[in-house]
Design an enzyme around this catalytic site. Structure first.
Site, PDB file in Angstrom:
ATOM      1  N   ASP A  14     -55.957  34.739 -40.003  1.00 19.73           N
ATOM      2  CA  ASP A  14     -57.076  34.382 -40.867  1.00 19.73           C
ATOM      3  C   ASP A  14     -58.369  34.737 -40.129  1.00 19.73           C
ATOM      4  O   ASP A  14     -58.330  35.392 -39.067  1.00 19.73           O
ATOM      5  CB  ASP A  14     -57.003  32.911 -41.307  1.00 19.73           C
ATOM      6  CG  ASP A  14     -57.274  31.924 -40.171  1.00 19.73           C
ATOM      7  OD1 ASP A  14     -57.457  32.364 -39.013  1.00 19.73           O
ATOM      8  OD2 ASP A  14     -57.295  30.715 -40.437  1.00 19.73           O
ATOM      9  N   CYS A  71     -54.091  32.018 -36.198  1.00 19.36           N
ATOM     10  CA  CYS A  71     -55.165  31.322 -36.912  1.00 19.36           C
ATOM     11  C   CYS A  71     -55.993  30.584 -35.860  1.00 19.36           C
ATOM     12  O   CYS A  71     -55.936  30.945 -34.687  1.00 19.36           O
ATOM     13  CB  CYS A  71     -54.621  30.418 -38.009  1.00 19.36           C
ATOM     14  SG  CYS A  71     -53.554  29.064 -37.455  1.00 19.36           S
ATOM     15  N   THR A  73     -56.012  27.291 -34.643  1.00 25.38           N
ATOM     16  CA  THR A  73     -55.178  26.529 -33.699  1.00 25.38           C
ATOM     17  C   THR A  73     -53.769  27.084 -33.584  1.00 25.38           C
ATOM     18  O   THR A  73     -53.048  26.735 -32.650  1.00 25.38           O
ATOM     19  CB  THR A  73     -55.047  25.070 -34.168  1.00 25.38           C
ATOM     20  OG1 THR A  73     -54.472  25.079 -35.482  1.00 25.38           O
ATOM     21  CG2 THR A  73     -56.391  24.367 -34.186  1.00 25.38           C
ATOM     22  N   HIS A 104     -34.212  31.204 -25.318  1.00 29.04           N
ATOM     23  CA  HIS A 104     -33.387  30.112 -25.856  1.00 29.04           C
ATOM     24  C   HIS A 104     -33.482  29.950 -27.372  1.00 29.04           C
ATOM     25  O   HIS A 104     -32.552  29.455 -27.990  1.00 29.04           O
ATOM     26  CB  HIS A 104     -33.771  28.781 -25.192  1.00 29.04           C
ATOM     27  CG  HIS A 104     -33.248  28.658 -23.791  1.00 29.04           C
ATOM     28  ND1 HIS A 104     -33.228  27.464 -23.103  1.00 29.04           N
ATOM     29  CD2 HIS A 104     -32.742  29.594 -22.938  1.00 29.04           C
ATOM     30  CE1 HIS A 104     -32.709  27.654 -21.888  1.00 29.04           C
ATOM     31  NE2 HIS A 104     -32.415  28.947 -21.763  1.00 29.04           N
ATOM     32  N   HIS A 139     -27.000  29.353 -27.007  1.00 26.22           N
ATOM     33  CA  HIS A 139     -28.250  29.251 -27.765  1.00 26.22           C
ATOM     34  C   HIS A 139     -28.079  29.786 -29.185  1.00 26.22           C
ATOM     35  O   HIS A 139     -28.701  29.295 -30.125  1.00 26.22           O
ATOM     36  CB  HIS A 139     -29.367  29.978 -27.020  1.00 26.22           C
ATOM     37  CG  HIS A 139     -29.545  29.455 -25.630  1.00 26.22           C
ATOM     38  ND1 HIS A 139     -29.978  28.170 -25.379  1.00 26.22           N
ATOM     39  CD2 HIS A 139     -29.267  30.011 -24.425  1.00 26.22           C
ATOM     40  CE1 HIS A 139     -29.994  27.961 -24.072  1.00 26.22           C
ATOM     41  NE2 HIS A 139     -29.563  29.067 -23.467  1.00 26.22           N
TER      42      HIS A 139
HETATM   43  C1  RB5 Z   1     -59.603  27.580 -40.283  1.00 31.34           C
HETATM   44  O1  RB5 Z   1     -60.781  26.915 -40.210  1.00 31.34           O
HETATM   45  C2  RB5 Z   1     -58.499  26.816 -39.585  1.00 31.34           C
HETATM   46  O2  RB5 Z   1     -58.221  25.649 -40.280  1.00 31.34           O
HETATM   47  C3  RB5 Z   1     -57.253  27.654 -39.437  1.00 31.34           C
HETATM   48  O3  RB5 Z   1     -57.560  28.817 -38.746  1.00 31.34           O
HETATM   49  C4  RB5 Z   1     -56.092  27.045 -38.686  1.00 31.34           C
HETATM   50  O4  RB5 Z   1     -56.504  26.539 -37.450  1.00 31.34           O
HETATM   51  C5  RB5 Z   1     -55.271  26.113 -39.442  1.00 31.34           C
HETATM   52  O5  RB5 Z   1     -54.273  25.551 -38.964  1.00 31.34           O
END
Ligand code: RB5
Length: 150
Positions: A14, A71, A73, A104, A139
């Site tokens: 994203d 993304c 996080t 694994h 595994h």
């Molecule tokens: C975008 O702001 C953020 O929510 C997205 O990149 C991600 O971290 C969602 O889990």
């Protein structure tokens, strides 16, 4: 793909993962992987789900053996991707787990947090992940037990 191309890796992100996606993509191409880039391709806000679905669905159906999702996080992408049959998405931020996710867990999607780790670490993790084979054996037995969960 040319004669030296190793594998085509499908990659998606994203807006929060876009800058890191560009770095990871450049690294993969430099290492002779082919890359199927499903976007996004700018910093304009988008829903990570639209891009995560494209990558996870393709890996789930076997169209691509492995994929990478990025993304902010990595959490949204990993939660989404792991809802797909045959997908084993690993959200990684250090080398040991990245290696073990291949050895694994036979992870077939690497998930990175573009707002969590820096570019240099991310490239190191992609290198480890792409180069580490699955150990198989016990595994594989455990992975086989993922079937028909409810
Ligand atoms: C975008 O702001 C953020 O929510 C997205 O990149 C991600 O971290 C969602 O889990």
């Amino acid at each position: 793909m040319n004669e030296t191309t190793k594998e085509t890796i499908i990659i998606g992100c994203d807006h929060a993962g876009y800058p890191l996606k560009e770095k990871v993509k450049a690294f993969l191409l430099e290492k002779d992987f082919a890359v199927e880039d499903v976007g996004t391709n700018s910093l304009e806000s988008v829903n990570y789900t639209d891009f995560g679905k494209k990558v996870a669905s393709s890996v789930s159906k076997g169209e691509f053996k492995r994929g990478i999702l990025i993304c902010g996080t990595g959490l949204g992408m990993s939660i989404l991707a792991n809802r797909y049959t045959n997908v084993r998405a690993a959200l990684c931020s250090e080398g040991f787990s990245t290696e073990m996710s291949r050895r694994h867990n036979d992870s077939n999607i690497l998930v990175l947090g573009g707002r969590v780790i820096g570019e240099s670490l991310a490239v190191d993790l992609v290198k480890i992940w792409t180069e580490t084979p699955f150990d198989g054996g016990r595994h594989q037995t455990r992975i086989d037990q993922f079937e028909n969960l409810i």
